[in-house]
Enzyme design. Structure first.
Site, PDB file in Angstrom:
ATOM      1  NE  ARG A   1      -3.493   2.413   2.615  1.00 58.55           N
ATOM      2  CZ  ARG A   1      -4.492   2.586   3.469  1.00 58.55           C
ATOM      3  NH1 ARG A   1      -4.748   1.654   4.364  1.00 58.55           N
ATOM      4  NH2 ARG A   1      -5.198   3.689   3.454  1.00 58.55           N
TER       5      ARG A   1
ATOM      6  CG  ASN B   1     -11.119  -1.225  -1.181  1.00 58.41           C
ATOM      7  OD1 ASN B   1     -12.244  -1.174  -1.642  1.00 58.41           O
ATOM      8  ND2 ASN B   1     -10.788  -0.649  -0.032  1.00 58.41           N
TER       9      ASN B   1
ATOM     10  CB  CYS C   1     -18.158  -0.019  -0.246  1.00 55.42           C
ATOM     11  SG  CYS C   1     -17.127   1.442   0.052  1.00 55.42           S
TER      12      CYS C   1
ATOM     13  CG  HIS D   1     -13.845   3.531  -3.312  1.00 61.35           C
ATOM     14  ND1 HIS D   1     -12.579   3.113  -2.966  1.00 61.35           N
ATOM     15  CD2 HIS D   1     -14.659   3.137  -2.292  1.00 61.35           C
ATOM     16  CE1 HIS D   1     -12.631   2.490  -1.791  1.00 61.35           C
ATOM     17  NE2 HIS D   1     -13.885   2.499  -1.373  1.00 61.35           N
TER      18      HIS D   1
ATOM     19  CE1 TYR E   1     -11.319   5.989  -1.569  1.00 58.52           C
ATOM     20  CE2 TYR E   1     -13.495   5.930  -0.562  1.00 58.52           C
ATOM     21  CZ  TYR E   1     -12.175   5.528  -0.586  1.00 58.52           C
ATOM     22  OH  TYR E   1     -11.698   4.665   0.379  1.00 58.52           O
TER      23      TYR E   1
END
Length: 421
Positions: free
Chosen positions: A90, A144, A164, A194, A244
């Site tokens: 990440r 995700n 989500c 998102h 987002y």
């Protein structure tokens, strides 16, 4: 009822456990299996999970295993909450795109594509093993990028629904602002994972009074502040975008910000170390307050609601999920995966009808959906050219030189997870 959680060693898991314990009447779990290859973390979290169940008088049994096949065998539902490559991957997703002047984020843009490429093959392998041992089990995906992962699962013929926590978080926020119970708030939630907008905030249900105008007029500053967007953006759009959308509506501003502060991955990694230390305390028998800062707010309640609808014997319930479009948004293919309100029961989700969308929203949805199709193709078949085309198609990239540079960086930083790279 047996539920299995793949990625049960995640620091998110106590949030999920707390929901199972509190909402046991809605979802009577007899056995909860936490599955993870990280033995040390798994035992820490498994011990805390048992203490949470005991504190709240839950009669169910919590077990842990590193053996995926044994863990999912006989499960009624399998929840996926894994991160291939961990926080180290990440961190890469959030940093190397900035070298090209693009947003670095784990689910959006080039970082999101990297995560999809690492994740889809692993999830599909897990799903095939679930199908062999528990062919009737539902797969609930919280991993995700949820839209792309859910599309991969559905195309492979799995009984899967994507989940989500954005919608439930907004529902709870709006309920507080409007002084209503969360159950009295129905969102006209439309888009892709998102990439969603609240077109209406209705009292009582899908046909109830729309309170969106009241919300924006009375609490617009508070809503805009949570989204980190100017109040004027909400007023001009006339809807509430998910946070987002800031990556699209204020991309360059976000890039400048990201270049001047520690990455979210670094913050989360530090938080995880502190959480794991807390989890190891044998006196701890509830989720710690720090967990609220980790992310995933209300995930447990959304997961319990969804699993109860899929596995229960009651009537259909309304919930925001990720599922096949099937004509809901007429400008998208039927096999696109969208995130909307749906009626959910034991046969799965059926999206509610959506009014015709303004091109301001439908255009971006169509653009990102096309990118997701290319991203899934790259995840399934590999190859530098497929990665490049997916990046070129993304609305936050869209330039030849940018896509070339990002492709090189993506492949260089993900070789250990992409056998074909």
């Amino acid at each position: 009822m047996k539920l299995a959680v793949v990625g049960g060693g995640s620091t998110y898991t106590p949030e999920l456990i707390d929901g199972f314990a509190r909402l046991r009447d809605a979802l009577p779990v007899g056995e909860l299996v936490l599955i993870d290859p990280a033995t040390e973390r798994l035992e820490l979290i498994g011990g805390l999970a048992r203490r949470i169940f005991a504190r709240q008088g839950h009669p169910g049994r919590v077990t842990t295993t590193t053996d995926l096949d044994a863990g999912v065998a006989g499960a009624d539902a399998v929840l996926l909450q894994l991160r291939v490559g961990g926080q180290a991957a990440r961190l890469q997703d959030e940093t190397w795109p900035l070298e090209c002047g693009c947003v670095g984020q784990e689910t959006t843009g080039a970082g999101g594509l990297a995560k999809a490429l690492r994740t889809v093959p692993v999830v599909l392998d897990i799903a095939e093993r679930v199908r062999r041992t528990s062919p009737d089990a539902w797969i609930i995906d919280f991993t995700n990028p949820v839209g792309i992962v859910t599309r991969a699962l559905l195309r492979a013929g799995h009984k899967a629904v994507g989940l989500c926590n954005v919608a439930i978080g907004l529902q709870r926020k709006f309920a507080t602002l409007l002084d209503l119970a969360p159950a009295d708030i129905h969102l006209d939630h439309v888009g892709l994972n998102h990439l969603t907008w609240e077109l209406g905030v209705r009292r009582g249900g899908p046909d109830g009074e729309d309170l969106l105008g009241t919300l924006l007029a009375t609490h617009g500053e508070a809503v805009a502040g949570d989204l980190r967007l100017p109040r004027a953006v909400l007023d001009r759009l006339g809807v509430v975008p998910s946070y987002y959308l800031r990556y699209f509506y204020a991309h360059d501003e976000v890039v400048r910000e990201l270049g001047t502060k520690p990455s979210r991955a670094a913050e989360v990694a530090a938080m995880e170390r502190e959480l794991l230390a807390l989890y190891g305390d044998p006196a701890l028998d509830e989720k710690p307050a720090l967990l609220a800062k980790r992310g995933g707010a209300f995930y447990s309640e959304a997961a319990v609601d969804l699993a109860a609808s899929l596995l229960g014997d009651g009537g259909p319930a309304l919930q925001v999920v990720n599922t096949y479009n099937n004509g809901t948004l007429p400008f998208l293919p039927d096999d696109a995966v969208i995130e909307v309100q749906a009626r959910v029961d034991g046969s799965g989700p059926v999206p509610l009808a959506v009014p015709r969308l303004d091109p301001l929203f439908s255009g971006l949805i169509a653009h990102v959906s096309a990118y997701e199709d290319l991203a899934l193709d790259a995840a399934l078949r590999g190859g530098r050219e497929r990665v490049f085309k997916a990046l070129l198609a993304h609305p936050l990239i869209g330039q030849f030189d940018l896509a070339e540079g990002l492709t090189d960086r993506l492949l260089a930083h993900n070789k250990e997870h992409l056998p074909w790279a």
